[in-house]
Structure formats: C-alpha cells, structure tokens
Design a protein around this motif. Structure first.
Motif, PDB file in Angstrom:
ATOM      1  N   SER A   1       4.593  -1.879  -1.217  1.00 25.19           N
ATOM      2  CA  SER A   1       5.705  -1.405  -0.409  1.00 25.19           C
ATOM      3  C   SER A   1       5.813   0.106  -0.555  1.00 25.19           C
ATOM      4  CB  SER A   1       7.018  -2.077  -0.832  1.00 25.19           C
ATOM      5  OG  SER A   1       7.321  -1.748  -2.180  1.00 25.19           O
ATOM      6  N   SER A   2       6.591   0.714   0.323  1.00 25.31           N
ATOM      7  CA  SER A   2       6.753   2.163   0.245  1.00 25.31           C
ATOM      8  C   SER A   2       8.200   2.543   0.489  1.00 25.31           C
ATOM      9  CB  SER A   2       5.846   2.866   1.257  1.00 25.31           C
ATOM     10  OG  SER A   2       6.187   2.504   2.577  1.00 25.31           O
ATOM     11  N   ASP A   3       8.577   3.654  -0.099  1.00 20.44           N
ATOM     12  CA  ASP A   3       9.911   4.224   0.091  1.00 20.44           C
ATOM     13  C   ASP A   3       9.685   5.644   0.604  1.00 20.44           C
ATOM     14  OD1 ASP A   3      12.374   5.515  -0.140  1.00 20.44           O
ATOM     15  OD2 ASP A   3      12.964   4.307  -1.864  1.00 20.44           O
ATOM     16  N   ASN A   4       9.813   5.820   1.911  1.00 18.92           N
ATOM     17  CA  ASN A   4       9.504   7.112   2.505  1.00 18.92           C
ATOM     18  C   ASN A   4      10.424   8.217   1.991  1.00 18.92           C
ATOM     19  OD1 ASN A   4       7.626   5.665   3.881  1.00 18.92           O
ATOM     20  ND2 ASN A   4       8.426   6.106   5.926  1.00 18.92           N
ATOM     21  N   ALA A   5      11.666   7.872   1.714  1.00 15.81           N
ATOM     22  CA  ALA A   5      12.625   8.878   1.241  1.00 15.81           C
ATOM     23  C   ALA A   5      12.224   9.441  -0.122  1.00 15.81           C
ATOM     24  CB  ALA A   5      14.020   8.290   1.179  1.00 15.81           C
ATOM     25  N   LYS A   6      11.555   8.617  -0.911  1.00 12.71           N
ATOM     26  CA  LYS A   6      11.134   9.035  -2.251  1.00 12.71           C
ATOM     27  C   LYS A   6       9.658   9.416  -2.305  1.00 12.71           C
ATOM     28  CE  LYS A   6      14.565   6.228  -4.694  1.00 12.71           C
ATOM     29  NZ  LYS A   6      14.786   5.152  -5.711  1.00 12.71           N
ATOM     30  N   ASN A   7       8.958   9.341  -1.164  1.00 16.79           N
ATOM     31  CA  ASN A   7       7.517   9.622  -1.136  1.00 16.79           C
ATOM     32  C   ASN A   7       6.777   8.793  -2.179  1.00 16.79           C
ATOM     33  OD1 ASN A   7       7.961  11.542   0.866  1.00 16.79           O
ATOM     34  ND2 ASN A   7       8.124  13.223  -0.607  1.00 16.79           N
ATOM     35  N   THR A   8       7.151   7.544  -2.320  1.00 10.73           N
ATOM     36  CA  THR A   8       6.615   6.687  -3.376  1.00 10.73           C
ATOM     37  C   THR A   8       6.151   5.357  -2.788  1.00 10.73           C
ATOM     38  OG1 THR A   8       8.073   7.704  -5.025  1.00 10.73           O
ATOM     39  CG2 THR A   8       7.113   5.565  -5.573  1.00 10.73           C
ATOM     40  N   VAL A   9       5.001   4.916  -3.253  1.00  6.77           N
ATOM     41  CA  VAL A   9       4.494   3.601  -2.903  1.00  6.77           C
ATOM     42  C   VAL A   9       4.447   2.768  -4.175  1.00  6.77           C
ATOM     43  CG1 VAL A   9       2.063   4.269  -3.158  1.00  6.77           C
ATOM     44  CG2 VAL A   9       2.674   2.350  -1.682  1.00  6.77           C
ATOM     45  N   TYR A  10       4.736   1.489  -4.033  1.00  2.00           N
ATOM     46  CA  TYR A  10       4.840   0.601  -5.173  1.00  2.00           C
ATOM     47  C   TYR A  10       3.828  -0.541  -5.059  1.00  2.00           C
ATOM     48  CZ  TYR A  10       9.389   2.901  -5.477  1.00  2.00           C
ATOM     49  OH  TYR A  10      10.399   3.832  -5.550  1.00  2.00           O
ATOM     50  N   LEU A  11       3.494  -1.090  -6.214  1.00  2.59           N
ATOM     51  CA  LEU A  11       2.724  -2.328  -6.249  1.00  2.59           C
ATOM     52  C   LEU A  11       3.415  -3.252  -7.245  1.00  2.59           C
ATOM     53  CD1 LEU A  11       0.160  -3.773  -5.182  1.00  2.59           C
ATOM     54  CD2 LEU A  11      -0.966  -3.062  -7.310  1.00  2.59           C
ATOM     55  N   GLN A  12       4.088  -4.255  -6.717  1.00  2.00           N
ATOM     56  CA  GLN A  12       4.730  -5.255  -7.560  1.00  2.00           C
ATOM     57  C   GLN A  12       3.702  -6.327  -7.869  1.00  2.00           C
ATOM     58  OE1 GLN A  12       7.949  -5.417  -8.884  1.00  2.00           O
ATOM     59  NE2 GLN A  12       7.133  -7.194  -9.977  1.00  2.00           N
ATOM     60  N   MET A  13       3.458  -6.544  -9.145  1.00  2.00           N
ATOM     61  CA  MET A  13       2.431  -7.496  -9.568  1.00  2.00           C
ATOM     62  C   MET A  13       3.087  -8.614 -10.360  1.00  2.00           C
ATOM     63  SD  MET A  13      -0.595  -4.833 -10.675  1.00  2.00           S
ATOM     64  CE  MET A  13       0.305  -4.219 -12.101  1.00  2.00           C
ATOM     65  N   ASN A  14       3.025  -9.823  -9.837  1.00  2.00           N
ATOM     66  CA  ASN A  14       3.597 -10.995 -10.490  1.00  2.00           C
ATOM     67  C   ASN A  14       2.494 -11.972 -10.861  1.00  2.00           C
ATOM     68  OD1 ASN A  14       6.212  -9.953  -9.968  1.00  2.00           O
ATOM     69  ND2 ASN A  14       6.280 -10.968  -7.968  1.00  2.00           N
ATOM     70  N   SER A  15       2.829 -12.892 -11.738  1.00  4.81           N
ATOM     71  CA  SER A  15       1.880 -13.922 -12.165  1.00  4.81           C
ATOM     72  C   SER A  15       0.551 -13.305 -12.572  1.00  4.81           C
ATOM     73  CB  SER A  15       1.666 -14.946 -11.038  1.00  4.81           C
ATOM     74  OG  SER A  15       2.888 -15.536 -10.659  1.00  4.81           O
ATOM     75  N   LEU A  16       0.617 -12.294 -13.392  1.00  3.21           N
ATOM     76  CA  LEU A  16      -0.588 -11.564 -13.775  1.00  3.21           C
ATOM     77  C   LEU A  16      -1.531 -12.431 -14.586  1.00  3.21           C
ATOM     78  CD1 LEU A  16       1.088  -8.151 -14.502  1.00  3.21           C
ATOM     79  CD2 LEU A  16      -0.871  -8.483 -12.984  1.00  3.21           C
ATOM     80  N   LYS A  17      -2.815 -12.170 -14.382  1.00  2.00           N
ATOM     81  CA  LYS A  17      -3.873 -12.913 -15.049  1.00  2.00           C
ATOM     82  C   LYS A  17      -4.740 -11.944 -15.851  1.00  2.00           C
ATOM     83  CE  LYS A  17      -4.201 -16.010 -11.029  1.00  2.00           C
ATOM     84  NZ  LYS A  17      -5.120 -16.557  -9.984  1.00  2.00           N
ATOM     85  N   PRO A  18      -5.414 -12.425 -16.874  1.00  2.00           N
ATOM     86  CA  PRO A  18      -6.303 -11.526 -17.633  1.00  2.00           C
ATOM     87  C   PRO A  18      -7.325 -10.816 -16.743  1.00  2.00           C
ATOM     88  CG  PRO A  18      -5.977 -13.558 -18.841  1.00  2.00           C
ATOM     89  CD  PRO A  18      -5.318 -13.757 -17.503  1.00  2.00           C
ATOM     90  N   GLU A  19      -7.760 -11.469 -15.683  1.00  2.00           N
ATOM     91  CA  GLU A  19      -8.743 -10.833 -14.795  1.00  2.00           C
ATOM     92  C   GLU A  19      -8.147  -9.711 -13.953  1.00  2.00           C
ATOM     93  OE1 GLU A  19      -8.106 -14.113 -15.106  1.00  2.00           O
ATOM     94  OE2 GLU A  19      -8.241 -15.149 -13.153  1.00  2.00           O
TER      95      GLU A  19
END
Length: 115
Positions: free
Chosen positions: A70-88
């Motif tokens: 996702s991105s927040d144009n007002a903050k010039n920031t892009v995010y990556l939300q990572m759930n259910s993480l795996k060792p790989e």
C-alpha cells in the motif's frame, strides 16, 4: 534523483507479522511504479509486490494472500504488510521505484523468520 529508505525489518517467529516501510525523498507516487523485492542468500533478487500510480497491485504467487502493498501519498511512503510469515520469507527486502525510465533502489532491510 530519488532516495528510498526502508525500515521495519527484523526477527520474527513463523506465523508472525512485520510491516516494512519505504520513505521516498520526494513526491513520486503519482508517476512511479513502486515495488518490493527480496533476495535470499544464494538466490536471485525477486519481485514480491508492486503498486502502480493508479493503485493497482500485483503479487508474487508465493506471497499472495499473506502480503499487502500500500502507499500513503501524503507521507511519500509505501508499505509492505507481511502476515503469516514463513522461514522461506527470510531475505533482504528492497524498496524499488521505477520513475520516468529510471530505477531507484533502497539499501535493503533484513527480514528473518525463525521456525
């Protein structure tokens, strides 16, 4: 010129979550394709997800349903939300911008998922 600075990496147990952030030095999201790539030891860098200037998204099959860009144009920031993480999912994660024919990369942030 654009500088990209990632943050949010770390060590997490399998099944946990992390959110990566990528701050751009200036407003580019209206013109750029922003993405997250990752590189595990001994492997090639691979696309994880990207988001276009119109907001459309695309994900690697291995992360679809678990990761959200996702991105927040007002903050010039892009995010990556990572759930259910795996060792790989363990890798260095890089923020990327494709803007007017040029590629820009962040310095990378380490994500380590323990089993």
């Amino acid at each position: 010129q654009v500088q990209l600075v990632e943050s949010g990496g770390g060590l997490v147990q399998a099944g946990g979550s992390l959110r990566l952030s990528c701050a751009a030095s200036r407003s580019i999201f209206s013109s750029a394709v922003m993405g997250w790539y990752r590189q595990a030891p001994g492997k090639q860098r691979e696309l994880v997800a990207h988001i276009s200037s119109s907001g459309s998204t695309n994900y690697a099959g291995s992360v679809k349903g678990r990761f959200t860009i996702s991105s927040d144009n007002a903050k010039n920031t892009v995010y990556l939300q990572m759930n259910s993480l795996k060792p790989e999912d363990t890798a260095v994660y890089y923020c990327h911008a494709y803007l007017l024919g040029y590629d820009y990369w962040g310095q990378g942030t380490q994500v380590t998922v323990s089993s």
